[in-house]
Design an enzyme around this catalytic site. Structure first.
Site, PDB file in Angstrom:
ATOM      1  N   TYR A  63       0.866  -1.179   0.000  1.00 33.23           N
ATOM      2  CA  TYR A  63       0.000   0.000   0.000  1.00 33.23           C
ATOM      3  C   TYR A  63       0.902   1.228   0.000  1.00 33.23           C
ATOM      4  O   TYR A  63       2.076   1.140  -0.360  1.00 33.23           O
ATOM      5  CB  TYR A  63      -0.892  -0.129   1.249  1.00 33.23           C
ATOM      6  CG  TYR A  63      -2.065   0.798   1.322  1.00 33.23           C
ATOM      7  CD1 TYR A  63      -2.970   0.889   0.275  1.00 33.23           C
ATOM      8  CD2 TYR A  63      -2.284   1.570   2.459  1.00 33.23           C
ATOM      9  CE1 TYR A  63      -4.056   1.744   0.356  1.00 33.23           C
ATOM     10  CE2 TYR A  63      -3.381   2.414   2.553  1.00 33.23           C
ATOM     11  CZ  TYR A  63      -4.252   2.505   1.487  1.00 33.23           C
ATOM     12  OH  TYR A  63      -5.320   3.357   1.566  1.00 33.23           O
TER      13      TYR A  63
ATOM     14  N   ASN B  37      -0.681  11.528   0.112  1.00 35.82           N
ATOM     15  CA  ASN B  37       0.126  10.345  -0.172  1.00 35.82           C
ATOM     16  C   ASN B  37       0.771  10.466  -1.540  1.00 35.82           C
ATOM     17  O   ASN B  37       0.247  11.180  -2.401  1.00 35.82           O
ATOM     18  CB  ASN B  37      -0.777   9.096  -0.170  1.00 35.82           C
ATOM     19  CG  ASN B  37      -1.388   8.854   1.185  1.00 35.82           C
ATOM     20  OD1 ASN B  37      -0.718   8.948   2.203  1.00 35.82           O
ATOM     21  ND2 ASN B  37      -2.675   8.525   1.200  1.00 35.82           N
TER      22      ASN B  37
ATOM     23  N   ASP C 263     -14.049   5.912  -1.698  1.00 35.80           N
ATOM     24  CA  ASP C 263     -13.115   5.789  -0.587  1.00 35.80           C
ATOM     25  C   ASP C 263     -12.429   7.112  -0.289  1.00 35.80           C
ATOM     26  O   ASP C 263     -12.235   7.490   0.873  1.00 35.80           O
ATOM     27  CB  ASP C 263     -12.090   4.735  -1.006  1.00 35.80           C
ATOM     28  CG  ASP C 263     -11.104   4.410   0.073  1.00 35.80           C
ATOM     29  OD1 ASP C 263     -11.506   4.447   1.248  1.00 35.80           O
ATOM     30  OD2 ASP C 263      -9.947   4.096  -0.255  1.00 35.80           O
TER      31      ASP C 263
ATOM     32  N   GLU D 178     -12.171   4.606  -6.689  1.00 29.79           N
ATOM     33  CA  GLU D 178     -10.881   4.921  -6.085  1.00 29.79           C
ATOM     34  C   GLU D 178     -10.038   5.767  -7.026  1.00 29.79           C
ATOM     35  O   GLU D 178      -9.872   5.429  -8.210  1.00 29.79           O
ATOM     36  CB  GLU D 178     -10.156   3.604  -5.774  1.00 29.79           C
ATOM     37  CG  GLU D 178      -8.924   3.751  -4.922  1.00 29.79           C
ATOM     38  CD  GLU D 178      -9.228   4.130  -3.477  1.00 29.79           C
ATOM     39  OE1 GLU D 178     -10.094   3.490  -2.857  1.00 29.79           O
ATOM     40  OE2 GLU D 178      -8.579   5.069  -2.979  1.00 29.79           O
ATOM     41  N   ASP D 179      -9.524   6.847  -6.501  1.00 31.10           N
ATOM     42  CA  ASP D 179      -8.549   7.675  -7.209  1.00 31.10           C
ATOM     43  C   ASP D 179      -9.020   8.167  -8.589  1.00 31.10           C
ATOM     44  O   ASP D 179      -8.256   8.165  -9.568  1.00 31.10           O
ATOM     45  CB  ASP D 179      -7.192   6.956  -7.281  1.00 31.10           C
ATOM     46  CG  ASP D 179      -6.548   6.871  -5.894  1.00 31.10           C
ATOM     47  OD1 ASP D 179      -7.225   7.216  -4.912  1.00 31.10           O
ATOM     48  OD2 ASP D 179      -5.376   6.472  -5.797  1.00 31.10           O
TER      49      ASP D 179
END
Ligand SMILES: NC(=O)C1=CN([C@@H]2O[C@H](COP(=O)(O)OP(=O)(O)OC[C@H]3O[C@@H](n4cnc5c(N)ncnc54)[C@H](OP(=O)(O)O)[C@@H]3O)[C@@H](O)[C@H]2O)C=CC1
Ligand SMILES: CC(=O)C(=O)O
Ligand SMILES: [Mg+2]
Length: 594
Positions: A139, A450, A305, A282-283
């Protein structure tokens, strides 16, 4: 029978038919799910028992050297393995020893992916037993680097790729996937991978990684998890010129073309897997993420998410932090750097905090939102900018004179909590942390972006510049830091605490929609896991080593909320939801073969 035949002649839907009937050309495949009329195409699936060489190459059933003598005889494995028989513990020890030899994180990542493709149960055993050590590998941050270099390190494909080339055939593509009972799909279009931008088709590392956490941290069966990347092209020039790039070599499709592909995908998923499959977005870039969530939130079991999971994890951290910094939620003032969704979180988190505040103080959302301020690339979001703001920023445009920098915003607003969700590294400068520390005894600082390279500040910077007074957590992990002889342990504020348990809760209750109150339920369950002992270390999140227990209690709270809201379909409601959640969780211990 006569009436059935008549309905068939009259064109009744095949879905209305008796599923066991083959009258009029209705066909059932071995999974009992693939119904089609005679003029439709079907997938010629077969089921066979793996043995010998093919058993060793089947990652779901392979145990490597752990096959017993009896199994080696029964399954034609004699001679295909050396004589020694190892147990799973010893295999685990051996693999951990070997992975610790690698100095380069990407090598560890590749070794783990290779293990996942070779011996799935051993992979999950390792991940569960060594979660704190291996999470940064499968991850964030390492998965980010893996996505950037995905083309070069690509060996065996993982997950399902749906590109513009498959337009009109998405249902057929879904049927190529070997598992039929899918419960959770994580899908990306690769446009905003972590804080690394558009990585196109190479974003596949993210759904693969997230779903391995669903299984390891949340106990959803790996075979029920399906990673998907939708490839509509990429605007990343470097990738377009990269000879090893694995995706479509064209610029991103947008507008109608994009919307039509997504629509076909969403319909095909529902048609193939039913109403209760969870689709986690996601993303996605924020211009699509909000729209997709709004569009499909009422027809599908969807969850973003980056918007919702991140909001729940941050709210949990803040609620837990109140024990350390004092006051109630409504007594605090929040300042965000970044008004994206984080990933879409900026506004996503802000909205959930405002919602929780409004429930606590019984005030309208419009009021509680005033405690929350956002800075985007043009400065503080204020009412004079309202006309030019994207719709999701408008609720945060409060009365204030224009402020152009984050430092000036900190000085003007005097926030007690500073949250970074900009995707831009090192934006919490020394002056900014010092300004936070000058107005707060214990400034709460969350650097969510991140991977590590994009973190708004490091743990070392937060503790040093605040002279050891900051309560700090970050999206990607930082090591403990010794400041003036005291060791500070930073927390990890990452949606990985939430989505595995939330997903499990939705699956075990047979929920058909996600509701904001389920996010609050997930957040509350997480905050409750922070014990006195954890507070004493200055932490606002529980240790990840307890994540399976944490996920079970999040799942129970979420499922409880689904039943309360009438959104659960798995009836009757189990009495003890925590025990039920635990009993549903996948464990990777080897099974014995007859
Ligand atoms: N910890 C966690 O669990 C999670 C972390 N994240 C991280 O959050 C980060 C952001 O994601 P996301 O919200 O989707 O990104 P978006 O691109 O949607 O939003 C980024 C926001 O930051 C603003 N911004 C960008 N650069 C600056 C700058 N230099 N100064 C001020 N504001 C700036 C943008 O302003 P403008 O709107 O004007 O362009 C935008 O509002 C990523 O790094 C991601 O990895 C995401 C999800 C979960
Ligand atoms: C953690 C996560 O989902 C992100 O950074 O996008
Ligand atoms: Mg994400």
């Amino acid at each position: 029978m006569e009436s059935t035949m008549k309905e068939m002649r009259d064109g009744a839907s095949v879905l209305d038919m008796d599923p066991n009937s083959t009258v009029g050309g209705g066909v059932e495949d071995v999974y009992g799910e693939d119904r089609a009329t005679e003029d439709q195409l079907v997938t010629p699936w077969t089921i066979s028992v793996a043995s010998g060489y093919s058993l060793l190459r089947d990652p779901h059933h392979n145990k490597g050297l752990a096959f017993t003598e009896k199994e080696r005889d029964a399954h034609y494995l004699r001679g295909l393995l050396p004589p020694v028989v190892l147990n799973q513990q010893l295999q685990e020890k051996k693999f951990m020893n070997s992975i610790r030899q690698y100095q380069v994180p990407l090598q560890k990542y590749m070794a783990l992916m290779e293990l996942q493709e070779r011996n799935e149960r051993l992979f999950y055993k390792l991940l569960i037993d060594n979660v704190e050590e291996l999470l940064p590998v499968v991850y964030t941050p390492t998965v980010g680097e893996a996505c950037q270099k995905y083309g070069s390190i690509f060996r065996r494909p993982q997950g399902l790729y749906i590109s513009l080339k498959e337009k009109g055939k998405i249902l057929e593509v879904l049927k190529n996937w070997p598992e039929r009972s899918i419960q959770v799909i994580v899908v990306t279009d690769g446009e905003r991978i972590l804080g690394l931008g558009d990585l196109g088709c190479q974003g596949m590392g993210i759904p693969v990684g997230k779903l391995s956490l669903y299984a390891a941290l949340g106990g959803v069966r790996p075979s029920a998890c399906l990673p998907i990347t939708i490839d509509v092209g990429t605007n990343n020039e470097k990738l377009l010129k990269d000879e090893f790039y694995i995706g479509l070599r064209q610029r991103r499709a947008t507008g109608e073309e994009y919307a039509e592909l997504l629509q076909e995908f969403m319909s095909a998923v529902k048609q193939n897997y039913g109403e209760k499959v969870l689709i986690q977005f996601e993303d996605f870039a924020n211009h699509n993420a909000f729209e997709l969530l709004a569009k499909y939130g009422t027809t599908h079991l969807v969850f973003n998410d980056d918007i919702q999971g991140t909001a729940a994890v941050v709210l949990a951290g803040i609620v837990a932090a109140l024990k350390l910094i004092g006051g109630t939620l409504a007594e605090h003032t929040f300042l965000f750097l970044g008004a994206g969704e984080v990933r879409h979180a900026g506004t996503g988190i802000a909205e959930l905090i405002a919602l929780e505040m409004s429930k606590q103080v019984k005030a309208p959302l419009e009021e509680t939102r005033k405690k929350i301020w956002l800075v985007d690339s043009k400065g503080l979001i204020v009412s004079s900018r309202k006309d030019s703001l994207q719709h999701f920023k408008k609720p945060w445009a409060h009365e204030h004179e224009p402020v152009h920098s984050l430092l000036d915003a900190v000085k003007a607003i005097k926030p007690t909590v500073l949250i970074g969700s900009s995707g831009v590294g090192r934006t919490f400068t020394k002056e900014i942390i010092e300004a936070m520390a000058s107005v707060n005894e214990k400034p709460l600082i969350l650097a969510l972006s991140n991977p590590t390279s994009q973190s708004e500040c490091t743990a070392e910077e937060a503790y040093t510049w605040s002279e050891g007074r900051a309560i700090f957590a970050s999206g990607s992990p930082f090591d403990p830091f010794d400041y003036n002889g005291k060791v500070f342990v930073p927390g990890q504020s990452n949606n990985a605490y939430i989505f595995p348990g939330l997903g499990l809760g939705l699956v075990i209750s047979g929920a058909i929609r996600v509701h904001d109150d389920m996010l609050l339920a997930a957040s509350e369950a997480l905050a409750k896991q922070v014990t006195e002992e954890i507070y004493e270390k200055g932490l606002i999140y529980p240790p990840l080593s307890n994540i399976r227990k944490i996920s079970a209690s999040i799942a129970a709270n979420v499922a409880g909320k689904a039943y309360e809201l009438g959104l659960a379909t798995r009836l009757p409601r189990p009495q003890n939801l925590v025990k039920y959640a635990e009993s549903c969780m996948y464990t990777p211990i080897y099974r014995s073969y007859r």
